[in-house]
Design an enzyme around this catalytic site. Structure first.
Site, PDB file in Angstrom:
ATOM      1  N   HIS A   1       2.443  -8.303   6.458  1.00  0.00           N
ATOM      2  CA  HIS A   1       3.169  -9.514   6.824  1.00  0.00           C
ATOM      3  C   HIS A   1       4.334  -9.812   5.881  1.00  0.00           C
ATOM      4  CE1 HIS A   1       0.282 -11.560   3.985  1.00  0.00           C
ATOM      5  NE2 HIS A   1       1.347 -12.308   3.739  1.00  0.00           N
TER       6      HIS A   1
ATOM      7  N   ASP B   1      -3.443  -5.369   7.414  1.00  0.00           N
ATOM      8  CA  ASP B   1      -2.396  -6.122   6.723  1.00  0.00           C
ATOM      9  C   ASP B   1      -1.889  -5.375   5.493  1.00  0.00           C
ATOM     10  OD1 ASP B   1      -0.585  -8.166   6.343  1.00  0.00           O
ATOM     11  OD2 ASP B   1      -1.975  -9.429   5.211  1.00  0.00           O
TER      12      ASP B   1
ATOM     13  N   SER C   1       1.717 -12.554  -1.984  1.00  0.00           N
ATOM     14  CA  SER C   1       1.281 -11.577  -0.985  1.00  0.00           C
ATOM     15  C   SER C   1       1.742 -10.173  -1.346  1.00  0.00           C
ATOM     16  CB  SER C   1       1.854 -11.938   0.388  1.00  0.00           C
ATOM     17  OG  SER C   1       1.099 -12.926   1.008  1.00  0.00           O
TER      18      SER C   1
END
Length: 477
Positions: free
Chosen positions: A192, A224, A302
């Site tokens: 993402h 992911d 992230s």
């Protein structure tokens, strides 16, 4: 020194993935991209400006009273010998004895070290995957000594942690983190973080401020994870440690660019293991058998590494819990989630080799309306894929799966992430209830590309399924 080396104290979207059963229990950790419900988890959104928190109130102080005086009429007794006093001859004897013991202890310690520690070190350096192209524990970036403080570990790993800018329409749409996994320019991050970038290119900013154009080699919304390549050699890769060795309470360090603040270090512990986390929304869902940590993780972390006390990566930070009503209000509340390093290693190597990643499947559809113990295989035609692992092992429509490898299963998401955490060709033992009796059935997993459902004509994403003939996750979602 203290045995504890530490002082006490997302970017939105994801690629094609599958959703879980239509009815998700409240206790399931769920990540939304746009408008998560209160107390849900969220993928780490684009970095935002940090806000200063309130100061904590000062703690109370405690008064100490002087010792009480003895009564006036207490009889006087002869003075007792003062403790801690010894004759000089005794001192000499103790000193001589200490020298003898010290000499013997030193020689014995040296012999024990050579016999055991050195042998163990040599043995451990020879272990690890012989076919892996990524660094193993024997090539750690720091020496394993009692100097492995947070400062020492942070100093060693920082040059290998990068910021990643996702450019869309000529503008920076999001910012996340990543880290070097091979010296020839391969970088691991979250899917993402790079999703939707122009021409599959991103800007990679090294810790020294230098910038490089990065190409997305491949990505998977199912885990992911994504791999980015820059044109630079001689980089220092971080070691992907063995996440299977983690225990709750282990010390960890998170490194990344939260809220756009590059090279930020936070510390915490492993709060829990095997958290079933679903990241993304109905159009792109990742199923993660996650590590939970209380290390402060915020938007922009992230794709950054979660480091253990040996300086090895044991997780890839991916999601956080939020008390806000939207992802823009998300911030650290002590509930962060990371993808395990063992999963990341398998996926990254597959992406580097082929440009894409698969995942293991069982080959059944589950009944999402079932509310009893365990999870139920849908009692419909073609609920067990013909020729799939479950069919070959003898699983039948209507069977209730209550455990995998001895671990109790209460929700479909738990079974999905437990399967996803395995590798193709792994064998799992499913505890199955059928017609009032319990049996254990061994199932050998296969890649998702090897299973096709006759009633949908599409490949099953997770190797499990939902009720009413709906695959779990549904490939169309």
């Amino acid at each position: 020194m203290n045995d504890n080396p530490f002082a006490p104290p997302r970017d939105d979207s994801g690629s094609h993935g599958e959703s879980t059963a239509t009815a998700v229990e409240d206790s399931t950790v769920r990540v939304h991209e746009h408008a998560p419900a209160t107390n849900d988890t969220v993928e780490l959104p684009p970095a935002i400006s940090p806000q200063q928190g309130d100061a904590a109130p000062a703690g109370d102080t405690q008064e100490f009273m002087p010792p009480a005086e003895p009564p006036a009429d207490t009889p006087v007794t002869a003075a007792a010998p003062q403790p801690g006093r010894v004759r000089r001859s005794t001192v000499a004897a103790i000193a001589a004895g200490a020298l003898v013991l010290g000499l013997g202890g030193g020689l014995g310690g040296a012999w024990a070290y050579d016999s055991f520690v050195a042998d163990d070190t040599a043995a451990s350096s020879s272990t690890g995957s012989s076919t892996s192209t990524l660094p193993t524990g024997s090539s750690s970036t720091i020496a394993r000594t009692d100097e492995n403080t947070v400062a020492a570990i942070a100093s060693a790993v920082m040059p290998s942690v990068v910021s990643i800018e996702n450019i869309q329409g000529g503008q920076e749409a999001a910012e996340g983190s990543g880290f070097v996994i091979r010296e020839d320019g391969y970088i691991l991050t979250n899917n993402h973080v790079v999703e939707g970038s122009d021409n599959d290119t991103v800007t990679v900013v090294m810790s020294d401020g230098s910038e490089y154009d990065g190409t997305v080699v491949g990505a998977t919304g199912d885990y992911d994870l994504a791999v980015v390549k820059i044109d630079k050699d001689g980089l220092t890769p971080l070691v992907l440690g063995d996440s299977d060795e983690l225990v709750v309470g282990d010390d960890v360090i998170a490194v990344g660019s939260p809220l756009g603040l590059e090279s930020t270090v936070t510390t915490g512990i492993v709060s829990a293991l095997h958290r079933p986390v679903t990241a993304g929304d109905s159009s792109s869902t990742a199923f993660i058998d996650a590590i939970q940590t209380d290390a402060a993780i915020n938007p922009g972390n992230s794709g950054g590494p979660l480091i253990n006390s040996d300086g090895e990566v044991i997780g890839i930070n991916s999601a956080i819990a939020s008390l806000g009503s939207s992802s823009s209000e998300a911030g650290s509340v002590g509930l962060g989630f990371a993808i395990t390093s063992n999963q990341a290693r398998r996926t990254a190597e597959e992406i580097i080799a082929t440009g894409e990643a698969t995942y293991p499947v069982v080959g059944v559809m589950l009944d999402s309306t079932y509310t009893g113990e365990g999870v139920k295989v849908a009692d419909t035609a073609n609920a067990v894929a013909a020729g799939g692992p479950a069919a070959e092992a003898g699983i039948e429509p209507g069977d209730v799966i209550t455990a995998i490898d001895g671990r109790v299963i209460t929700r479909s998401e738990e079974l999905i992430v437990a399967i996803r955490a395995k590798a193709s060709d792994d064998t799992v033992v499913l505890t199955v209830e059928r017609d009032g009796s319990t049996q254990e059935i061994s199932v050998t997993l296969v890649p998702n590309t090897d299973v096709t459902y006759q009633d949908s004509g599409e490949e099953n994403g997770s190797g499990l399924g939902g009720g009413g003939g709906q695959l779990l996750p549904d490939p169309s979602e």
